[in-house]
Design an enzyme around this catalytic site. Structure first.
Site, mmCIF file in Angstrom:
data_model
loop_
_atom_site.group_PDB
_atom_site.id
_atom_site.type_symbol
_atom_site.label_atom_id
_atom_site.label_comp_id
_atom_site.label_asym_id
_atom_site.label_seq_id
_atom_site.Cartn_x
_atom_site.Cartn_y
_atom_site.Cartn_z
ATOM 1 N N TYR A 68 126.788 47.400 34.202
ATOM 2 C CA TYR A 68 125.319 47.321 34.216
ATOM 3 C C TYR A 68 124.808 45.922 34.521
ATOM 4 C CZ TYR A 68 125.439 51.872 31.790
ATOM 5 O OH TYR A 68 125.656 53.187 31.433
ATOM 6 N N SER A 97 121.213 60.311 30.925
ATOM 7 C CA SER A 97 120.283 60.910 31.895
ATOM 8 C C SER A 97 119.595 62.135 31.315
ATOM 9 C CB SER A 97 121.013 61.273 33.202
ATOM 10 O OG SER A 97 120.084 61.429 34.255
ATOM 11 N N LEU A 137 116.614 62.646 30.798
ATOM 12 C CA LEU A 137 115.393 62.963 31.550
ATOM 13 C C LEU A 137 115.688 63.134 33.040
ATOM 14 C CD1 LEU A 137 112.778 60.615 29.820
ATOM 15 C CD2 LEU A 137 113.113 63.073 29.500
ATOM 16 N N GLY A 140 114.477 60.462 35.225
ATOM 17 C CA GLY A 140 113.020 60.427 35.279
ATOM 18 C C GLY A 140 112.374 61.648 35.881
ATOM 19 N N LEU A 155 112.304 64.696 34.874
ATOM 20 C CA LEU A 155 111.690 65.593 33.893
ATOM 21 C C LEU A 155 110.428 65.028 33.256
ATOM 22 C CD1 LEU A 155 114.996 66.967 32.376
ATOM 23 C CD2 LEU A 155 113.242 68.330 33.551
ATOM 24 N N THR A 156 110.077 63.787 33.587
ATOM 25 C CA THR A 156 108.771 63.274 33.172
ATOM 26 C C THR A 156 107.660 63.889 34.016
ATOM 27 O OG1 THR A 156 108.735 61.413 34.741
ATOM 28 C CG2 THR A 156 109.841 61.056 32.608
ATOM 29 N N GLY A 157 108.011 64.368 35.206
ATOM 30 C CA GLY A 157 107.034 64.899 36.140
ATOM 31 C C GLY A 157 106.430 63.860 37.062
ATOM 32 N N LYS A 158 106.852 62.594 36.919
ATOM 33 C CA LYS A 158 106.192 61.531 37.682
ATOM 34 C C LYS A 158 106.529 61.541 39.173
ATOM 35 C CE LYS A 158 109.658 57.994 36.403
ATOM 36 N NZ LYS A 158 109.825 56.727 35.657
#
Length: 347
Positions: free
Chosen positions: A53, A236, A238, A241, A243-246
């Site tokens: 990372y 992961s 989400l 990301g 599944l945030t809908g963004k």
């Protein structure tokens, strides 16, 4: 905040684990330290990182910076005894990490010593094999995965050599517990067999991807987890990301992971849009934040030891940690069950 035990180790970890892969690229050191302070105030005691990372994006120039940032926080706050710290040894594929070669006993020695130096500690609580040498079906490899090409004798010898070295690290006090990541039911069971047969450290956890769009763990690994006490650390959760809908309707917010990585590690495909839209609609129909619904669902799974969250801002972090206090109504659970049948593998 609830706490679970890492396998059979007796080590207690918060059911929310603070992920760190954006620290040193999308997040500055000051922002990362702010996230750590905030999370620990709310009862999070578990940090997951890796020598690899940050990953947003991956680069030789930033390699190891996330561990350095965590090490600075540990030194400044003097909270090492309050932290359950997990990191990982990287596998093959990156030329700037041990010339891109596979995991070897010598490489593990080099990796752990470098991680401990960056983290400014003399031990890690959980040391994980980031991905197996033999190959696997994660990272969107399910469509081409073919274990029939693996050399049986070589794979068994490789697993034994790696576990022997991890045993050395436990004996030396550099590591308290060991875990796998991006592995399979067979690989995990084989490591458990080797540990029992040779008196070596027992695998405590497996860190695999798990979310509403990717639920392979529900099958054979769930059975293994139940019978062998090897809990899941879900990454992961989400779906990078989604599944945030963004990202619905072609949106690509500036500074988001999609704007940096292009396809969210292969997750951003036409197949996911309809599924994501349906899950987001379900959450909003019941007055639940879509991110919290996705995370709270993960927390209901019987094999879950901890759900790893990742945020680039405190408002995001507040939403994610808040999922621990969310109880999903039966109507929501029924809706998730229905949508899973409709969209079993959209990423």
């Amino acid at each position: 905040m609830r706490y679970n035990t890492l396998g059979r180790t007796g080590i207690k970890v918060s059911e929310i684990c603070l992920g760190t892969m954006t620290w040193g690229s999308q997040n500055t050191e000051a922002e990362a330290h702010g996230q750590l302070d905030y999370a620990f105030e709310l009862g999070v005691n578990f940090i997951d990182t890796a020598e690899l990372y940050p990953t947003t994006p991956l680069s030789a120039e930033t390699y190891g910076n996330t561990e350095r940032i965590i090490g600075e926080w540990l030194a400044k706050r003097r909270r090492r005894d309050d932290v359950v710290l997990a990191t990982k040894v990287a596998g093959s594929g990156r030329p700037y990490i041990r010339n891109g070669g596979p995991i070897t006993p010598e490489g593990i020695d080099e990796a752990i010593d470098a991680s401990l130096k960056r983290l400014r500690t003399d031990y890690v609580d959980l040391y994980q094999v980031h991905w197996p040498n033999r190959g696997h079906y994660h990272f969107r490899n399910a469509w081409s995965y073919d274990p029939s090409k693996q050399d049986k004798a070589h794979v068994r010898a490789d697993l034994k050599a790696i576990l022997d070295k991890l045993g050395d690290l436990v004996k030396a006090g550099k590591v308290r517990a060991v875990g796998l990541s991006n592995d399979t039911a067979w690989g995990t069971m084989k490591m458990l067999d080797l540990a029992e047969k040779h008196g070596l450290p027992r695998v405590a956890t497996i860190q695999n991807e798990y979310n509403l769009l990717y639920r392979t763990f529900d099958l054979d690994l769930a059975e293994l987890s139940h019978h062998e006490d090897v809990g899941l650390l879900a990454y992961s959760a989400l779906a990078a990301g989604l599944l945030t809908g963004k990202y619905l309707d072609g949106a690509k917010p500036a500074g988001s992971r999609l704007s940096i990585n292009g396809d969210l590690g292969g997750r951003f495909t036409p197949h996911q849009e309809q599924a994501v839209s349906a899950y987001v609609a379900l959450a909003r129909e019941h007055g639940v934040d879509p991110s919290q619904m996705a995370l709270a669902f993960c927390l209901t799974r019987p094999f879950m030891t901890s759900v790893i969250i990742g945020a680039t801002s405190i408002p995001q972090l507040k939403i994610d940690i808040g999922a621990a206090a969310v109880t999903l109504p039966q109507d929501v659970m029924n809706g998730i069950r229905r949508l899973h049948r409709l969209y079993p593998a959209p990423i």
